[in-house]
Write a protein that holds these residues in place. Structure first.
Motif, PDB file in Angstrom:
ATOM      1  N   LEU A   2       0.814  -1.212   0.000  1.00  0.00           N
ATOM      2  CA  LEU A   2       0.000   0.000   0.000  1.00  0.00           C
ATOM      3  C   LEU A   2       0.850   1.265   0.000  1.00  0.00           C
ATOM      4  O   LEU A   2       0.513   2.256  -0.666  1.00  0.00           O
ATOM      5  CB  LEU A   2      -0.947  -0.011   1.201  1.00  0.00           C
ATOM      6  N   HIS A   3       1.964   1.248   0.720  1.00  0.00           N
ATOM      7  CA  HIS A   3       2.798   2.451   0.799  1.00  0.00           C
ATOM      8  C   HIS A   3       3.369   2.850  -0.557  1.00  0.00           C
ATOM      9  O   HIS A   3       3.734   4.013  -0.770  1.00  0.00           O
ATOM     10  CB  HIS A   3       3.936   2.239   1.799  1.00  0.00           C
ATOM     11  N   LYS A   4       3.425   1.903  -1.493  1.00  0.00           N
ATOM     12  CA  LYS A   4       3.977   2.217  -2.813  1.00  0.00           C
ATOM     13  C   LYS A   4       3.048   3.099  -3.637  1.00  0.00           C
ATOM     14  O   LYS A   4       3.479   3.724  -4.607  1.00  0.00           O
ATOM     15  CB  LYS A   4       4.287   0.926  -3.575  1.00  0.00           C
ATOM     16  N   ILE A   5       1.754   3.142  -3.266  1.00  0.00           N
ATOM     17  CA  ILE A   5       0.831   3.990  -4.021  1.00  0.00           C
ATOM     18  C   ILE A   5       0.265   5.138  -3.191  1.00  0.00           C
ATOM     19  O   ILE A   5      -0.389   6.026  -3.745  1.00  0.00           O
ATOM     20  CB  ILE A   5      -0.333   3.173  -4.628  1.00  0.00           C
ATOM     21  N   ILE A   6       0.501   5.140  -1.870  1.00  0.00           N
ATOM     22  CA  ILE A   6       0.040   6.283  -1.071  1.00  0.00           C
ATOM     23  C   ILE A   6       1.207   7.070  -0.492  1.00  0.00           C
ATOM     24  O   ILE A   6       1.003   8.135   0.095  1.00  0.00           O
ATOM     25  CB  ILE A   6      -0.915   5.852   0.063  1.00  0.00           C
ATOM     26  N   GLY A   7       2.439   6.553  -0.645  1.00  0.00           N
ATOM     27  CA  GLY A   7       3.597   7.276  -0.143  1.00  0.00           C
ATOM     28  C   GLY A   7       3.785   7.101   1.351  1.00  0.00           C
ATOM     29  O   GLY A   7       3.356   6.109   1.945  1.00  0.00           O
ATOM     30  N   SER A   8       4.388   8.092   1.980  1.00  0.00           N
ATOM     31  CA  SER A   8       4.779   7.980   3.384  1.00  0.00           C
ATOM     32  C   SER A   8       3.671   8.358   4.356  1.00  0.00           C
ATOM     33  O   SER A   8       3.846   8.250   5.568  1.00  0.00           O
ATOM     34  CB  SER A   8       5.996   8.879   3.653  1.00  0.00           C
TER      35      SER A   8
END
Length: 393
Positions: A2-8
């Motif tokens: 998920l972090h790969k498409i919503i960032g940090s």
């Protein structure tokens, strides 16, 4: 994933403040920047020659351009696509989530989180040309900028959970000031909720971005699908309606069916729907053939795991367990009322429960809990590998 498409951004903050609510921009946050390049785009065009009329969508000045099939003519479809691109058209590739192994894995991982169907579509626009007209999508979209720069305008949502018949284009002047106006550069992420109008234009170079879309299951789709499944067992649902059909009888049958439907818990309705829906999910695992070729050699110490994206539904009855799994037919087809399944004796229940709960963690046949002896556990794993539920680690 998920972090790969919503960032940090913190996941709780994203879901509470942005998801299905308002757009979000994140600067240089994506690790997916190298997942698809201009060379990959061109290779897709080369490999798809003869089928590009199904695999590529071309839009220019708000008008869709159809790719000719060119039966027996000299000019290739790829050349037609490249000429359209040179003239200022935007190119969009279809089916990448089924045809590109790495991108398919990303989409399957996101389906584990969001359910429904997740797609990935790259968009390519030439320098100084606009993209599509201002519009909103019916899906939640995560834009990952891969190459070049593009200026985006995104407005707040104008409609909740839209469906395709509700789609429309807009004039920017009618929408007022956008809530986000930003230049996307490689690695940037832009989340656009369904129903939020947006537009984009290239600057001094071409722009290649990936749109990762979430297409969740809607309540009306579950109910509609369940009624179709019920029609195979309830003759009243299959009643023909003619201009001369007695209306009192239709009213009576409709009320009886609605009363019957009210008594069915939604979890039961959803479970039946999920079995039929999962059968329409395309299989994209590139380890399937390797596993099939070696399944006869699986031993007690062979490392296995569930195939990514497989959706297992187990039903017990009459002394047996029926295991339904995804990838019966291609996506976009109607629900499958009798999907592929494996029938096993119910004394395999312990082992099946273990496998269903294993996620993507690898295991060996000897590690399976349950009542089977070791030889039977190996045979069970061989059978599940043969049908594509398990793959070699």
């Amino acid at each position: 994933m998920l972090h790969k498409i919503i960032g940090s951004i913190d996941q709780e903050s994203f879901f509470n403040n942005y998801f299905e609510k308002k757009p979000l921009f994140q600067r240089a946050e994506s690790s997916l920047i190298n997942m698809f390049t201009l060379a990959d785009f061109d290779r897709y065009l080369i490999a798809g020659e003869g089928m590009l009329h199904n695999l590529v969508r071309i839009t220019k000045d708000g008008v869709a351009i159809t790719i000719p099939t060119y039966h027996g003519q000299a000019t290739t479809q790829r050349e037609f696509v490249l000429e359209a691109f040179k003239s200022g058209a935007t190119l969009k590739l279809e089916d990448l989530d089924n045809r590109h192994s790495d991108i398919a894995k990303i989409c399957k991982s996101l389906e584990d989180i969001f359910g429904g169907y997740v797609f990935a579509k790259p968009f390519l626009t030439g320098a100084n040309f606009p993209g599509l007209d201002t519009h909103f999508d019916t899906t939640e979209v995560f834009v990952v900028q891969l190459e070049g720069r593009k200026v985006w305008h995104v407005w707040d949502k104008v409609i909740d959970n839209p469906t395709l018949p509700l789609q429309q284009n807009f004039k920017d002047v009618d929408l007022g000031a956008p809530s986000i106006e930003v230049i996307l550069e490689p690695g940037d992420i832009l989340y656009i909720p369904a129903g939020a109008p947006h537009s984009a234009r290239c600057l001094d170079s071409h722009s290649l971005h990936m749109a990762i879309g979430l297409q969740p299951i809607k309540i009306f789709e579950v109910l509609e699908g369940y009624l179709r499944l019920m029609s195979e067992h309830i003759v009243e649902l299959r009643q023909n309606i003619y201009p001369f059909t007695e209306r009192d009888l239709l009213d009576k049958n409709t009320k009886l069916l609605l009363d019957r439907l009210k008594k069915v818990p939604f979890d039961v309705i959803k479970a039946d729907f999920d079995i039929a829906y999962s059968a329409t999910k395309h299989e994209t695992c590139d380890r399937r053939l390797e596993t099939l070729a070696a399944s006869h050699a699986i031993t007690e110490s062979t490392k296995l795991r569930l195939r990514q994206g497989v959706d297992i539904q187990a039903r017990t009855g009459d002394g047996s367990i029926s295991i339904y799994f995804s990838s019966t037919i291609s996506p976009g087809k109607p629900l499958v009322s009798r999907p592929s399944n494996v029938t096993l004796p119910d004394y395999c229940q312990g082992e099946i429960d273990y496998i269903c709960s294993s996620g993507l963690v690898c295991f060996t046949p000897s590690q399976l809990s349950g009542d089977l002896n070791l030889e039977s556990k190996v045979l069970l794993c061989q059978e599940l590998a043969n049908v594509g539920i398990l793959i070699l680690e």
